[in-house]
Design a protein around this motif. Sequence first.
Motif, PDB file in Angstrom:
ATOM      1  N   ALA A  33       0.837  -1.196   0.000  1.00 62.80           N
ATOM      2  CA  ALA A  33       0.000   0.000   0.000  1.00 62.80           C
ATOM      3  C   ALA A  33       0.874   1.249   0.000  1.00 62.80           C
ATOM      4  O   ALA A  33       1.915   1.294   0.647  1.00 62.80           O
ATOM      5  CB  ALA A  33      -0.916   0.001   1.214  1.00 62.80           C
ATOM      6  N   GLY A  34       0.428   2.254  -0.742  1.00 62.11           N
ATOM      7  CA  GLY A  34       1.162   3.517  -0.800  1.00 62.11           C
ATOM      8  C   GLY A  34       0.404   4.512  -1.648  1.00 62.11           C
ATOM      9  O   GLY A  34      -0.480   5.214  -1.150  1.00 62.11           O
ATOM     10  N   ASN A  35       0.712   4.547  -2.941  1.00 59.78           N
ATOM     11  CA  ASN A  35      -0.004   5.459  -3.835  1.00 59.78           C
ATOM     12  C   ASN A  35      -1.502   5.196  -3.825  1.00 59.78           C
ATOM     13  O   ASN A  35      -2.314   6.109  -3.965  1.00 59.78           O
ATOM     14  CB  ASN A  35       0.525   5.315  -5.268  1.00 59.78           C
ATOM     15  N   THR A  36      -1.852   3.924  -3.676  1.00 56.46           N
ATOM     16  CA  THR A  36      -3.255   3.524  -3.563  1.00 56.46           C
ATOM     17  C   THR A  36      -3.308   2.276  -2.679  1.00 56.46           C
ATOM     18  O   THR A  36      -2.272   1.800  -2.215  1.00 56.46           O
ATOM     19  CB  THR A  36      -3.870   3.275  -4.960  1.00 56.46           C
ATOM     20  N   HIS A  37      -4.497   1.742  -2.432  1.00 60.88           N
ATOM     21  CA  HIS A  37      -4.606   0.589  -1.527  1.00 60.88           C
ATOM     22  C   HIS A  37      -4.012  -0.646  -2.204  1.00 60.88           C
ATOM     23  O   HIS A  37      -3.932  -0.743  -3.431  1.00 60.88           O
ATOM     24  CB  HIS A  37      -6.043   0.363  -1.084  1.00 60.88           C
ATOM     25  N   VAL A  38      -3.622  -1.614  -1.392  1.00 58.77           N
ATOM     26  CA  VAL A  38      -2.779  -2.693  -1.887  1.00 58.77           C
ATOM     27  C   VAL A  38      -3.473  -3.551  -2.950  1.00 58.77           C
ATOM     28  O   VAL A  38      -2.823  -4.049  -3.874  1.00 58.77           O
ATOM     29  CB  VAL A  38      -2.252  -3.548  -0.721  1.00 58.77           C
ATOM     30  N   ASP A  39      -4.777  -3.732  -2.868  1.00 59.74           N
ATOM     31  CA  ASP A  39      -5.453  -4.541  -3.878  1.00 59.74           C
ATOM     32  C   ASP A  39      -5.427  -3.850  -5.240  1.00 59.74           C
ATOM     33  O   ASP A  39      -5.292  -4.520  -6.274  1.00 59.74           O
ATOM     34  CB  ASP A  39      -6.889  -4.835  -3.449  1.00 59.74           C
ATOM     35  N   ALA A  40      -5.562  -2.533  -5.245  1.00 59.01           N
ATOM     36  CA  ALA A  40      -5.431  -1.796  -6.499  1.00 59.01           C
ATOM     37  C   ALA A  40      -4.002  -1.853  -7.016  1.00 59.01           C
ATOM     38  O   ALA A  40      -3.764  -1.926  -8.230  1.00 59.01           O
ATOM     39  CB  ALA A  40      -5.861  -0.341  -6.305  1.00 59.01           C
ATOM     40  N   VAL A  41      -3.035  -1.855  -6.100  1.00 60.50           N
ATOM     41  CA  VAL A  41      -1.627  -1.979  -6.504  1.00 60.50           C
ATOM     42  C   VAL A  41      -1.401  -3.314  -7.206  1.00 60.50           C
ATOM     43  O   VAL A  41      -0.750  -3.383  -8.262  1.00 60.50           O
ATOM     44  CB  VAL A  41      -0.696  -1.839  -5.286  1.00 60.50           C
ATOM     45  N   PRO A  71      -2.306   5.064   7.275  1.00 61.31           N
ATOM     46  CA  PRO A  71      -2.027   5.103   5.832  1.00 61.31           C
ATOM     47  C   PRO A  71      -2.541   6.386   5.185  1.00 61.31           C
ATOM     48  O   PRO A  71      -3.549   6.952   5.607  1.00 61.31           O
ATOM     49  CB  PRO A  71      -2.775   3.878   5.302  1.00 61.31           C
ATOM     50  N   HIS A  72      -1.841   6.819   4.140  1.00 65.63           N
ATOM     51  CA  HIS A  72      -2.253   7.975   3.337  1.00 65.63           C
ATOM     52  C   HIS A  72      -1.945   7.645   1.886  1.00 65.63           C
ATOM     53  O   HIS A  72      -0.811   7.249   1.566  1.00 65.63           O
ATOM     54  CB  HIS A  72      -1.482   9.240   3.736  1.00 65.63           C
ATOM     55  N   ASP A  73      -2.927   7.779   0.999  1.00 67.45           N
ATOM     56  CA  ASP A  73      -2.661   7.456  -0.401  1.00 67.45           C
ATOM     57  C   ASP A  73      -2.283   8.709  -1.183  1.00 67.45           C
ATOM     58  O   ASP A  73      -2.226   9.815  -0.639  1.00 67.45           O
ATOM     59  CB  ASP A  73      -3.851   6.734  -1.042  1.00 67.45           C
ATOM     60  N   GLY A  79      -4.396   9.398  -9.925  1.00 65.32           N
ATOM     61  CA  GLY A  79      -5.735   9.037 -10.373  1.00 65.32           C
ATOM     62  C   GLY A  79      -6.409   8.110  -9.385  1.00 65.32           C
ATOM     63  O   GLY A  79      -5.757   7.448  -8.578  1.00 65.32           O
ATOM     64  N   GLN A  80      -7.716   8.027  -9.434  1.00 66.26           N
ATOM     65  CA  GLN A  80      -8.463   7.237  -8.463  1.00 66.26           C
ATOM     66  C   GLN A  80      -8.130   5.754  -8.538  1.00 66.26           C
ATOM     67  O   GLN A  80      -8.187   5.043  -7.535  1.00 66.26           O
ATOM     68  CB  GLN A  80      -9.967   7.449  -8.657  1.00 66.26           C
ATOM     69  N   ASP A  81      -7.773   5.264  -9.730  1.00 60.91           N
ATOM     70  CA  ASP A  81      -7.398   3.854  -9.845  1.00 60.91           C
ATOM     71  C   ASP A  81      -5.897   3.654  -9.705  1.00 60.91           C
ATOM     72  O   ASP A  81      -5.406   2.520  -9.761  1.00 60.91           O
ATOM     73  CB  ASP A  81      -7.889   3.270 -11.173  1.00 60.91           C
ATOM     74  N   GLY A  82      -5.147   4.743  -9.525  1.00 60.69           N
ATOM     75  CA  GLY A  82      -3.700   4.655  -9.393  1.00 60.69           C
ATOM     76  C   GLY A  82      -2.954   4.661 -10.708  1.00 60.69           C
ATOM     77  O   GLY A  82      -1.733   4.848 -10.738  1.00 60.69           O
ATOM     78  N   LEU A  83      -3.666   4.458 -11.816  1.00 55.04           N
ATOM     79  CA  LEU A  83      -3.028   4.420 -13.137  1.00 55.04           C
ATOM     80  C   LEU A  83      -3.664   5.436 -14.080  1.00 55.04           C
ATOM     81  O   LEU A  83      -4.067   5.108 -15.205  1.00 55.04           O
ATOM     82  CB  LEU A  83      -3.101   3.014 -13.749  1.00 55.04           C
ATOM     83  N   ALA A  84      -3.744   6.663 -13.597  1.00 54.91           N
ATOM     84  CA  ALA A  84      -4.155   7.806 -14.417  1.00 54.91           C
ATOM     85  C   ALA A  84      -5.589   7.696 -14.928  1.00 54.91           C
ATOM     86  O   ALA A  84      -5.973   8.404 -15.857  1.00 54.91           O
ATOM     87  CB  ALA A  84      -3.197   7.998 -15.600  1.00 54.91           C
ATOM     88  N   THR A  90      -9.058  -5.221 -17.109  1.00 51.53           N
ATOM     89  CA  THR A  90      -8.810  -6.005 -15.905  1.00 51.53           C
ATOM     90  C   THR A  90      -7.815  -7.116 -16.228  1.00 51.53           C
ATOM     91  O   THR A  90      -7.951  -7.788 -17.257  1.00 51.53           O
ATOM     92  CB  THR A  90     -10.117  -6.623 -15.391  1.00 51.53           C
ATOM     93  N   PRO A  91      -6.809  -7.318 -15.409  1.00 50.67           N
ATOM     94  CA  PRO A  91      -5.820  -8.358 -15.722  1.00 50.67           C
ATOM     95  C   PRO A  91      -6.441  -9.749 -15.724  1.00 50.67           C
ATOM     96  O   PRO A  91      -7.397 -10.029 -14.985  1.00 50.67           O
ATOM     97  CB  PRO A  91      -4.783  -8.197 -14.606  1.00 50.67           C
ATOM     98  N   ILE A  92      -5.873 -10.615 -16.539  1.00 55.98           N
ATOM     99  CA  ILE A  92      -6.393 -11.975 -16.661  1.00 55.98           C
ATOM    100  C   ILE A  92      -5.926 -12.855 -15.517  1.00 55.98           C
ATOM    101  O   ILE A  92      -6.702 -13.618 -14.939  1.00 55.98           O
ATOM    102  CB  ILE A  92      -5.958 -12.578 -18.016  1.00 55.98           C
ATOM    103  N   ARG A  93      -4.642 -12.762 -15.162  1.00 56.47           N
ATOM    104  CA  ARG A  93      -4.115 -13.671 -14.157  1.00 56.47           C
ATOM    105  C   ARG A  93      -4.231 -13.088 -12.741  1.00 56.47           C
ATOM    106  O   ARG A  93      -4.541 -11.916 -12.551  1.00 56.47           O
ATOM    107  CB  ARG A  93      -2.662 -14.038 -14.462  1.00 56.47           C
TER     108      ARG A  93
END
Length: 318
Positions: A33-41, A71-73, A79-84, A90-93
């Motif tokens: 976790a950092g820029n965004t929450h760990v599941d989004a990372v 924590p602070h994001d 961006g809200q999803d962390g990737l602009a 959505t990733p496949i794996r």
Amino acid sequence: MILDVDTGVDDALAILFAVRHPGLRLRAVSCVAGNTHVDAVVRNTLTVLEAAGADDVPVARGAERPLLAEPHDATHVHGQDGLADLDLPTPIRQPVDIHAVELMRREILASPDPVTLVPLAPMTNIALLLRAYPEVAGNLERIVFMGGSAAVGNATAVAEFNVWHDPEAAAIVLGSGVPMTMYGLDVFYEVALGSEDIDKLILHTDSGANLAGRLLRHRAMASGGDTRIPIPGGGSIGDAGAVCAVADPAGLTTRTLPVEVCLVGEQTRGQTVVDHRTSTHDTPPPGRGTARRIDVALGVDRERYQRLFLDTVSGVTV
């Protein structure tokens, strides 16, 4: 090499560079976790690796909060999803079914050659790794981390975001005795691509290069004329510069200096206190005599790393 990330726009640029450079072998990516929450990372990291055609690199979920701090994001930057907010697929794996600390331990101890560990995020995972499994230090060549500053900060007046987010973890890592390079804010903004190069990447037929261009366009637009970026209207490669420094360390100017992390004070918590003094007549204040000496990046050959990054991500032989 192992990357520890909080993906993040510039973490994504670093991942794209790492998997494309022929002199680097990316064994694993750990998420925190950092820029965004760990599941989004985790999601973002898998998305970037798929765009780069690197489906074989294992990815693991790590710490979801700092050791002690709240924590602070940084979604206001990434961006809200962390990737602009590019609405990427959505990733496949899925990530591997072990904790990031366990993945790092496994890969470090299994590597026939010493591993370079590259944290581009708050160092919560790295602190947990070194405390839980101190034996891994014996097969670490170096830690090259993006974080800290020998001058001004960005999260506060004196503290850089990654260290400020989990200063206790950073203090553990800097005190570990592993050879270390700090790629901090003193060089972070220096390496940038201009609009012409960004447009070339966006028009590239390769999905990884195209993604790099779109992410850099976001950075250029979000910078809003930031005077720390040497190219007007340019986009800084940010964290990717630390990976460039692993691939081509001769492009970095460093000094070996005592550095410690400040853990107290509303205004100073998270500061990396870099002792530049050279006179033997200067007496360290109480508590400063045990600061670890690490290599601190104070200058970078910006044109060298610009070309290195652009050629690598574009698929040009380097």
